[in-house]
Design a protein around this motif. Structure first.
Motif, short mmCIF file in Angstrom:
data_model
loop_
_atom_site.label_atom_id
_atom_site.label_comp_id
_atom_site.label_asym_id
_atom_site.label_seq_id
_atom_site.Cartn_x
_atom_site.Cartn_y
_atom_site.Cartn_z
N ARG A 12 0.76 -1.30 0.00
CA ARG A 12 -0.03 0.05 -0.04
C ARG A 12 0.94 1.15 -0.13
O ARG A 12 0.48 2.26 -0.84
N ILE A 36 1.67 7.82 -6.03
CA ILE A 36 0.69 8.79 -6.24
C ILE A 36 1.50 9.92 -5.93
O ILE A 36 0.96 10.98 -6.38
N LYS A 87 1.35 13.41 -7.99
CA LYS A 87 0.81 14.63 -7.38
C LYS A 87 1.89 15.77 -7.52
O LYS A 87 1.47 16.96 -7.90
N VAL A 99 -1.43 17.24 -1.43
CA VAL A 99 -1.42 15.70 -1.06
C VAL A 99 -2.76 15.28 -0.49
O VAL A 99 -3.12 14.23 -0.48
N LEU A 100 -3.05 16.09 0.53
CA LEU A 100 -4.20 15.67 1.33
C LEU A 100 -5.77 15.82 0.57
O LEU A 100 -5.87 17.06 -0.18
N GLN A 101 -6.24 14.60 0.29
CA GLN A 101 -7.53 14.71 -0.32
C GLN A 101 -8.59 14.41 0.23
O GLN A 101 -9.07 13.13 0.54
N ARG A 138 -11.32 12.18 -0.83
CA ARG A 138 -11.18 10.78 -0.94
C ARG A 138 -11.01 10.14 0.41
O ARG A 138 -11.50 9.07 0.60
N MET A 198 -13.22 7.03 1.81
CA MET A 198 -12.65 5.77 2.02
C MET A 198 -13.10 5.32 3.37
O MET A 198 -13.57 4.06 3.75
N HIS A 252 -3.17 6.32 6.83
CA HIS A 252 -3.46 7.51 6.01
C HIS A 252 -2.57 8.71 6.12
O HIS A 252 -1.82 9.03 5.49
N SER A 283 0.79 7.73 4.85
CA SER A 283 0.73 7.93 3.44
C SER A 283 1.04 9.20 3.17
O SER A 283 1.72 9.62 2.11
N GLN A 294 4.19 11.13 1.06
CA GLN A 294 3.68 12.01 -0.07
C GLN A 294 4.35 13.47 0.16
O GLN A 294 4.85 14.14 -0.54
O1 LIG Z 1 -6.22 8.59 -3.06
C1 LIG Z 1 -4.99 9.44 -2.90
O2 LIG Z 1 -5.06 10.83 -3.56
C2 LIG Z 1 -4.07 9.14 -2.10
O3 LIG Z 1 -2.76 9.66 -2.31
C3 LIG Z 1 -4.14 8.11 -1.16
C4 LIG Z 1 -4.30 8.53 0.21
C5 LIG Z 1 -4.27 7.27 0.96
O4 LIG Z 1 -3.35 6.69 1.69
O5 LIG Z 1 -5.42 6.29 1.07
C6 LIG Z 1 -3.52 9.65 0.70
C7 LIG Z 1 -3.72 10.75 0.73
C8 LIG Z 1 -4.84 11.21 0.37
O6 LIG Z 1 -5.38 12.21 1.44
C9 LIG Z 1 -6.01 10.23 0.23
C10 LIG Z 1 -5.93 9.01 0.18
#
Ligand SMILES: O=C(O)C(=O)C[C@]1(C(=O)O)C=C[C@@H](O)C=C1
Length: 359
Positions: free
Chosen positions: A292, A299, A303, A310-312, A315, A319, A345, A348, A352
């Protein structure tokens, strides 16, 4: 189904008093067979194994010497007084082996998975007054009923001396082991058939000789009746499964220690089985986490190159919402899953950010 098992009536290896079957993965040449057998015999091993017919995953690999190796196994018997064991995959192999005087036949994992072949083998064995011992390896996939079904087919056909071999189960996931053991499956089989003798096959479970000793120990701690282990006089040059074979000298060092560790500990089979299973699952979780994070990294580069943040949040929220539903369906505590994935998360996002800051 009510299955009655007669005693295997096989000689025990001493020290340790368990069944020890050892020998090369494949019989390659008469010299290799006799040299390996001699070294094992001198170390007290009483049962010699070597495959003559090798079901291989892909064509073009060494597929065994076939019936040509039967007289070699006979020489092992005559010169060292050892019992002999080989793998059979159909009725013809059975007939040739029994007529050549082989004492123990085992049914390989791929064959156990095929009920027609098992029937063919069972009915061919049943025709003989003087029957060999028959050992049934677990099927490749973790299907206990398929394993039990093969044993029942043999028993219904009139095969008397039956045992099982635990060789592990194939996996798609990355794993420390070639065939992860899933200890709960053989434990369940032994619960269903309390008198069924179970042998561990650490060579196929681990796929690596360095890991063989610990799985030998675990198998005996589980109160298995014995072990079937691959040993070759020159393992690195073996024509099949080189990485999991050990020299007779290396093997005997391990087997002589087994008794000590068995006496020194107080085995609690169910607890040990569960802990081993947890270790395996934890390792799988680590493998998945690693995959993962590698995707999150990719990703991250995307980005960075496309100037995305980075922060979405959207999403992330979708999730978490979906995970909550899935967690409930699986009987998991949704708050625990929320916290766990918030941490994942966060990591992650950290990875990023690091990539985006790199430039
Ligand atoms: O979906 C993305 O854009 C990702 O980078 C993945 C991910 C994740 O770890 O699930 C990481 C950062 C985002 O804030 C949202 C989701």
């Amino acid at each position: 189904m009510d299955v009655r098992f007669e005693s295997l009536d096989l000689p025990l290896y001493s020290p340790g008093n368990y069944i020890l079957i050892a020998g090369p993965c494949s019989a390659e040449t008469e010299d290799q067979v006799l040299k390996t057998a001699k070294e094992l015999h001198e170390g007290g091993v009483k049962i010699f194994r070597a495959s003559l017919w090798k079901p291989r995953t892909r064509p073009g690999c060494f597929e065994g010497v076939g019936a040509m190796g039967l007289p070699w196994l006979n020489r092992v018997k005559e010169e060292y007084g050892m019992l002999t064991a080989t793998e059979v995959a159909n009725g013809l192999h059975v007939a040739e082996s029994i007529e050549a005087g082989i004492d123990i036949l085992w049914i390989g994992a791929r064959t156990t998975s095929n009920p027609f072949l098992v029937e063919d083998i069972a009915h061919t064995i049943a025709k003989y007054d003087c029957q060999p011992v028959v050992l049934v390896k677990n099927p490749i996939n973790p299907d206990i009923d398929l394993w039990a079904g093969s044993i029942e087919r043999l028993s219904s056909a009139g095969v008397k001396r039956i045992g099982a071999i635990h060789r592990g189960f194939s996996t798609y996931a990355d794993s420390l082991y070639r065939n992860p053991p899933h200890w709960q499956i053989p434990i369940e089989l032994m619960r269903r058939y309390p008198t069924l003798p179970m042998l561990g096959d650490p060579s196929h479970i681990t796929g690596k000789r360095a890991l063989v000793p610990e799985v030998c120990r675990q198998s005996l701690d589980m109160h298995y009746a014995g072990l079937i282990v691959e040993s070759h006089c020159n393992p690195d040059d073996a024509w099949s499964d080189a990485a999991q074979q050990m020299t007779p000298e290396e093997l005997l060092k391990v087997t002589s220690k087994l008794k000590l560790s068995r006496l020194a500990t107080c085995p609690m089979p169910p607890l040990d089985a569960w802990r081993t299973e947890l270790d395996q699952l934890d390792e799988n979780i680590l493998g998945l986490l690693s995959k993962r994070m590698r995707i999150a990294e990719q990703i991250g580069y995307y980005k960075r190159d496309n100037n995305l943040s980075v922060l979405q949040t959207n999403r992330y929220q979708i999730m978490q919402q979906e995970l909550k539903q899935k967690a409930c369906n699986l009987g998991l505590d949704d708050k625990f899953i929320h916290k766990l994935f918030a941490q994942i998360h966060e990591e992650s996002v950290r990875i990023q950010h690091k990539i985006c800051d790199e430039e």
